[in-house]
Every structure is written in structure tokens, then in C-alpha cells.
Design an enzyme around this catalytic site. Structure first.
Site, short mmCIF file in Angstrom:
data_model
loop_
_atom_site.label_atom_id
_atom_site.label_comp_id
_atom_site.label_asym_id
_atom_site.label_seq_id
_atom_site.Cartn_x
_atom_site.Cartn_y
_atom_site.Cartn_z
N LEU A 19 28.42 -6.26 -3.88
CA LEU A 19 28.01 -4.94 -4.33
C LEU A 19 29.03 -4.37 -5.33
O LEU A 19 28.66 -3.80 -6.36
CB LEU A 19 27.89 -4.02 -3.11
CG LEU A 19 27.41 -2.61 -3.40
CD1 LEU A 19 26.04 -2.64 -4.06
CD2 LEU A 19 27.36 -1.80 -2.10
N ASP A 146 40.82 -19.09 3.31
CA ASP A 146 39.87 -20.08 3.84
C ASP A 146 40.18 -21.44 3.23
O ASP A 146 40.42 -21.54 2.01
CB ASP A 146 38.42 -19.74 3.42
CG ASP A 146 37.95 -18.41 4.00
OD1 ASP A 146 38.60 -17.91 4.93
OD2 ASP A 146 36.92 -17.89 3.49
N CYS A 380 3.63 -14.64 0.42
CA CYS A 380 3.77 -16.08 0.66
C CYS A 380 3.14 -16.46 2.00
O CYS A 380 1.92 -16.45 2.11
CB CYS A 380 5.25 -16.47 0.57
SG CYS A 380 5.45 -18.16 -0.01
N LEU A 381 3.94 -16.72 3.05
CA LEU A 381 3.34 -17.02 4.35
C LEU A 381 2.43 -15.87 4.80
O LEU A 381 1.42 -16.10 5.46
CB LEU A 381 4.45 -17.25 5.38
CG LEU A 381 4.00 -17.79 6.73
CD1 LEU A 381 3.49 -19.22 6.61
CD2 LEU A 381 5.13 -17.75 7.76
N HIS A 519 6.81 -14.29 -4.73
CA HIS A 519 7.73 -13.30 -4.16
C HIS A 519 8.00 -12.16 -5.14
O HIS A 519 9.00 -12.20 -5.86
CB HIS A 519 9.04 -13.98 -3.75
CG HIS A 519 8.88 -14.88 -2.58
ND1 HIS A 519 8.96 -14.44 -1.29
CD2 HIS A 519 8.59 -16.20 -2.51
CE1 HIS A 519 8.76 -15.45 -0.46
NE2 HIS A 519 8.52 -16.53 -1.18
N GLU A 521 9.12 -9.31 -4.63
CA GLU A 521 10.33 -8.56 -4.28
C GLU A 521 11.53 -9.01 -5.09
O GLU A 521 12.47 -8.24 -5.31
CB GLU A 521 10.62 -8.64 -2.78
CG GLU A 521 11.12 -9.99 -2.25
CD GLU A 521 10.01 -11.00 -1.93
OE1 GLU A 521 8.88 -10.81 -2.41
OE2 GLU A 521 10.29 -11.98 -1.20
N1 GLN Z 1 6.13 -21.94 4.76
C1 GLN Z 1 5.20 -21.60 3.74
C2 GLN Z 1 5.16 -22.64 2.62
O1 GLN Z 1 6.06 -23.44 2.47
C3 GLN Z 1 5.52 -20.24 3.16
C4 GLN Z 1 6.81 -20.20 2.43
C5 GLN Z 1 7.28 -18.80 2.19
O2 GLN Z 1 6.79 -17.87 2.80
N2 GLN Z 1 8.29 -18.64 1.35
O3 GLN Z 1 4.23 -22.63 1.85
#
Ligand code: GLN
Length: 547
Positions: A19, A146, A380-381, A519, A521
Site C-alpha cells: 500500500l 529472511d 467465473c465459477l 474477472h 474486479e
Molecule cells: N474452477 C473454475 C474453472 O477453472 C472456475 C475458475 C474461477 O472461478 N476462477 O473454470
């Protein structure tokens, strides 16, 4: 040629180096400079793609298809500069490059050593594109001391040494713990951390000190004296209500001025901070609140869905409302009634995820949203589950499911409405995958275009029929069920340019129900909220006004 700012951390992890780097990048931009931010991670994974979100938070995907550390998300959100594959590297990647070169015989029979071979590889990485920007900010992951981090610290030491004097500046982030019993902020851990840095040849120019209380002048003077920095170079980093306050807060503390002074730049324009002032005004003066449920699997760690949480916040800014997020573990619906947990929310979001656990619950959440007409965004999923829900409950495919889960289970149990994608077009070439491929880096990754149906809800929201969004998945809704599903009213409103891959589905007669295979986002910014998130929050706001 770029000037380099190296950001390191000491005392403890999670102090907010990412940040601080992002905010500093934004401040330099506000003064008219161009910037690029980079992250160097000492862990041995080749990339974070195969790391559990519980361990490491979300995997951030770049346009050019790299799976990177979530700090790159902060960098993009604060600067608007799209991150690239060459902005994130780990020890694993560095070593794997060195070993690959060794196998090819590139080192001409030399003995391969950390110095110079590994450090050279790191230096080459840092220098990529150095003539493109005014400032390159490189954050070193982990904390000084580290074991894995040593080659990186050594590499930046050499790098600065080889550059003309005054071209590299070191910023070190530390913690000033507050001791309640003695009523004091303690500077000793900071002194030790700087001592540790100096013992490996690095002298910080600027110290950014996290503390939960204001730092009295006496302590600042002490830190300056013992750590060999000027008093103005001791910068306080207080806890903030919103991360988007960081640029303004760091400017008040003089961070950008200290950096310019360290480089000897005395003719920089004053920063134009109006963008950040507007963002803060929207946060502080929100005119209401919406409650959104995120039904997911990795709900114990908020970082697992970092970009989604931020994109919702941006959607809130666009609508001048505060978005209150509640994380709901999808698994609870498997033994329980979904309605009981979802009643009272103004919208439901089902995010991405991998593996079968929790998916039956996500399907129930999608069904609830469809039947109760609650705004739903499936990512996605979350899109795949919404499609399976319709296939099972309306389109006469009671055993619809995803090949992903059959593959996990090792036997065929479902009609694969969502199937394993094995061939697709990337730009002007064909990509192909086998089920037996490695787990790392073999998904459909990065930016792809999609064509939106004219007159669809999404075309209206985006205000265009051609979009580009980032992907990260192996499985895809099978287009062969399109007619069957569209007959029920689920419209395939976004497709890949070749018309083969469903990218967006939406319910025609529902206030707001959209599933996207990509995605969104990842591209949202506080000063440019993603249209899908802005409109999703607008729909939630409407619901909140009705109840
Ligand atoms: N597991 C699902 C796929 O591989 C969705 C992946 C996700 O949501 N990023 O298509």
C-alpha cells in the site's frame, strides 16, 4: 532513464509495504511523473498461481496472462498503470530461469552461484523497461533477515552501486510498537531492523514507521539519530479508515517530498491531489448503505477476494453509498435452507473458485437470487454455477454439473454443461491443453475480447458491444446447451469473437442477474469504477430503497 525506489520491510510482515508503494506511486504521478511498480517475492513457488488463497490471498492476473501477487492489484488500483508479467517475480522463477540457462549451456561451463548468477538474473529483471518511465518502484516481499530474501537484498545493493550516484533511493517500512504498560512507542525494533539492513550493505534513505499512535518529536529524533536518516525522513504511517486515504495521508506526512529530496529533485511541480480528494469525499460522505452477501469458499481470509471487495467499494463510490460486505461460507447451504441466510441482503455475489467443495451451496444461492429477484453477480465459477442451476431446475437436465468436479472425483457423475476447455483462440493463434497438463500456468489466462449482444443488459451497462476482460479458468459453459437454456430465458449475451465460448449470461426478466466468465474486479479502480460493479451496486441501492 528511470530513477529507482526500493521498498523493503522490517520487524514484522503485513505492515502495508504494498500500500505504501502504491500510494507513493500515486503521489509521484500526481506530480506529473510516470511510474511503474514491481514486486519481488522471495518465496520459492514459481508464481502464486498454485498457492492456496488461504495462504497467500488472491492471485492477481495481468492482461498478458501472468498470475501474480495481490500487491500488483493495489499498484494498478492506485496508479491505473496496467501491470505486466515483468512486474512480478519470485525466487522460484529466478532460480528456474538460472537453472534453465545452465541446462542450455548458456554459462559456458562456469560454476553457478548465487552471486553472481542469481543476483544478475534479479538485476536484469529489475532493469526491464527502465527507459520507459521516470520512476520504477520495486517492493521486496517479506522482511529483512529472511533467508530467502538475501539474494534480492544483495541484488539491489549491487544494482544501486552500479548506477550513477543518486539514482536509487531506499525506503524501509518498520513498526513502532506501543507498550501500554509503560505508555510508550518503542523504537528499538526499528533500530534493529535498520542495523540488519546496514549489515548487508543497505542504508535506508527514508523510514516509514507504522504506529497506532502519533509519533512524538522525541521519538522521531531518536529514530533519526540511531538509524542515520534526517528527521524529515522519518515518516509516520498511521492506521487509516480506508486504504484510499493513503496518498493524502502520506503526502501530509511528507513522503513524496522526502523521496524527491533524496533524489535531489528540487523543481518538481506540486501534486494535483483532486482525484484523491474526490475519492475520499465519496467514502466519508456516503449517503446510505447497501448490504451485499458474498457466497464463497475462501471466506475466512478477506484477502482471498481482495479485488472483489475493492471493486464493490468502487461501485459504492460511484453511487455514493457504503457497501457492507458479509462473507457467507457456501457450504452452510448444503445442510441448511439458503433463504434463512440470504434474506435481508440487497444483492448476492458468487465469486470465482476451484474444486467441488461448496458448489452445491453456490447453486442454491443462484437459485435464491433468480427466484426472489435479488440482484446477482456471478463471477467465473459463480457464472458456471448459475448456468448449472438453470440447467438442473428449468431446462430438464437434472444431473447437470461441471467436468471439473467429475475430474476431481475420478468418475463421471454429471452431464457436463460446464466442460474442460481444450482448445481456444488467443489473438491469432490456437491454444490447446490436455487434462494431464501441469497445474501451474495452464489455464486460459489474461485479457480476451468478447462481443456483446445488441440490446442486452450488459451492452447497456458497458455502453459498447466490444469489451476486453481478464480470464483465469480451465472450464467453460458448453455452447451446445445454448438453445436449451435460452429457451428458458437465460440469454447468452456475451460471446468470444469466434462465437464459440459463452462469456456472459443474463436473465431477461430479472431486475439484475448477470454471470461473467471473466474477472471484471481486476480492472476496477477507485477513480474508474468498473461498469458492472457500479451498476450492480446501483441495483442493490434500488433494492435497499424499496425495503
Ligand atoms: N474452477 C473454475 C474453472 O477453472 C472456475 C475458475 C474461477 O472461478 N476462477 O473454470
Amino acid at each position: 532513464m528511470a530513477r529507482f525506489i526500493f521498498v523493503t520491510g522490517g520487524v514484522v510482515s503485513s505492515l502495508g509495504k504494498g500500500l505504501a508503494s502504491a500510494a507513493l506511486g500515486a503521489l509521484l504521478q500526481a506530480r506529473g511523473f510516470t511510474v511503474r511498480l514491481r514486486k519481488l517475492d522471495p518465496y520459492l513457488n514459481v508464481d502464486p498461481g498454485t498457492m492456496s488463497p488461504f495462504e497467500h490471498g488472491e492471485v492477481f492476473v495481468t492482461d498478458d496472462g501472468a498470475e501474480t501477487d495481490l500487491d500488483l492489484g493495489h499498484y494498478e488500483r492506485f496508479t491505473g498503470v496496467a501491470a505486466r508479467r515483468s512486474d512480478s517475480v519470485s525466487s522460484g522463477r529466478i532460480y528456474s530461469n538460472v537453472l534453465e540457462k545452465e541446462r542450455r549451456g548458456d554459462y559456458l561451463g562456469k560454476t553457478i552461484q548465487v552471486i553472481p548468477h542469481v543476483t544478475n538474473e534479479i538485476k536484469d529483471f529489475i532493469a526491464i523497461g527502465e527507459d520507459e518511465v521516470d520512476f520504477m518502484l520495486c517492493e521486496i516481499g517479506g522482511t529483512v533477515g529472511d533467508i530467502e530474501g538475501l539474494p534480492f537484498f544483495e541484488a539491489i545493493r549491487q544494482f544501486a552501486q552500479e548506477k550513477p550516484r543518486g539514482q536509487c533511493v531506499f525506503v524501509h517500512l518498520t513498526l513502532l510498537p506501543w507498550l501500554g504498560t509503560s505508555g510508550e512507542l518503542k523504537t528499538k525494533p526499528t533500530q534493529h531492523s535498520v542495523k540488519e539492513l546496514r549489515s548487508i550493505g543497505l542504508a535506508p534513505d527514508i523510514l516509514v514507521c507504522r504506529s497506532e499512535r502519533p509519533i512524538p518529536q522525541k521519538e522521531r529524533d531518536k529514530i533519526a539519530l540511531f538509524c542515520n536518516v534526517r528527521r524529515e525522513d522519518v515518516i509516520a504511517a498511521a492506521d487509516l479508515k480506508s486504504i484510499y486515504e493513503a496518498p493524502l495521508a502520506y503526502h501530509r506526512e511528507g513522503l513524496d517530498q522526502a523521496v524527491l529530496d533524496a533524489f535531489g529533485i528540487d523543481d518538481a511541480p506540486e501534486p494535483d491531489l483532486s482525484r484523491w480528494e474526490d475519492i475520499n469525499d465519496r467514502i466519508v460522505n456516503a449517503e446510505g448503505e447497501v448490504k451485499i452477501a458474498i457466497v464463497g469458499k475462501y471466506t475466512q481470509l478477506a484477502d482471498a477476494y481482495k479485488s472483489i471487495a475493492e471493486a464493490l467499494t468502487h461501485g459504492g463510490m460511484a453511487n455514493r453509498v457504503k457497501v457492507r460486505i458479509e462473507w457467507i461460507d457456501a457450504e452452510i447451504f448444503e445442510s441448511d435452507d439458503a433463504a434463512r441466510h440470504l434474506e435481508g441482503f440487497h444483492a448476492i455475489l458468487v465469486p470465482g473458485g476451484f474444486g467441488e467443495r461448496g458448489t452445491e451451496g453456490k447453486i442454491k444461492a443462484a437459485q435464491f437470487a433468480r427466484e426472489k429477484r435479488v440482484p446477482y453477480l456471478g463471477i467465473c465459477l459463480g457464472m458456471q454455477m448459475a448456468v448449472i442451476e438453470v440447467a438442473r431446475n428449468l431446462a430438464g437436465l437434472p444431473d447437470a454439473g461441471s467436468e471439473e468436479f467429475d475430474q476431481d472425483a475420478g468418475k463421471k457423475r454429471f452431464t457436463p454443461v460446464v466442460y474442460h476447455l481444450k482448445e481456444w483462440v488467443q489473438g491469432n493463434r490456437m491454444e490447446s491443453r490436455k487434462p494431464s497438463d501441469d497445474k501451474g500456468g495452464t489455464m486460459r489466462l489474461g485479457a480476451y475480447s468478447a462481443i456483446l449482444a445488441k440490446g442486452s443488459k450488459v451492452a447497456g451497462i458497458y455502453g459498447t458491444c466490444e469489451i476486453e476482460e481478464r480470464h483465469r479458468h480451465r472450464y467453460e459453459v458448453d455452447n451446445k446447451y445454448r438453445a436449451q437454456l435460452e429457451k428458458q430465458g437465460l440469454m447468452f449475451s456475451g460471446m468470444s469473437p469466434d462465437g464459440r465460448l459463452p462469456e456472459i449470461v443474463e436473465w431477461k426478466d430479472h431486475p439484475w442477474f448477470i454471470g461473467v466468465q471473466f474477472h471484471p474486479e481486476l480492472k476496477s479502480k477507485p477513480f474508474a469504477p468498473h461498469p458492472l460493479f457500479a451498476d450492480f451496486v446501483r441495483a442493490a441501492k434500488e433494492v435497499s430503497r424499496l425495503v
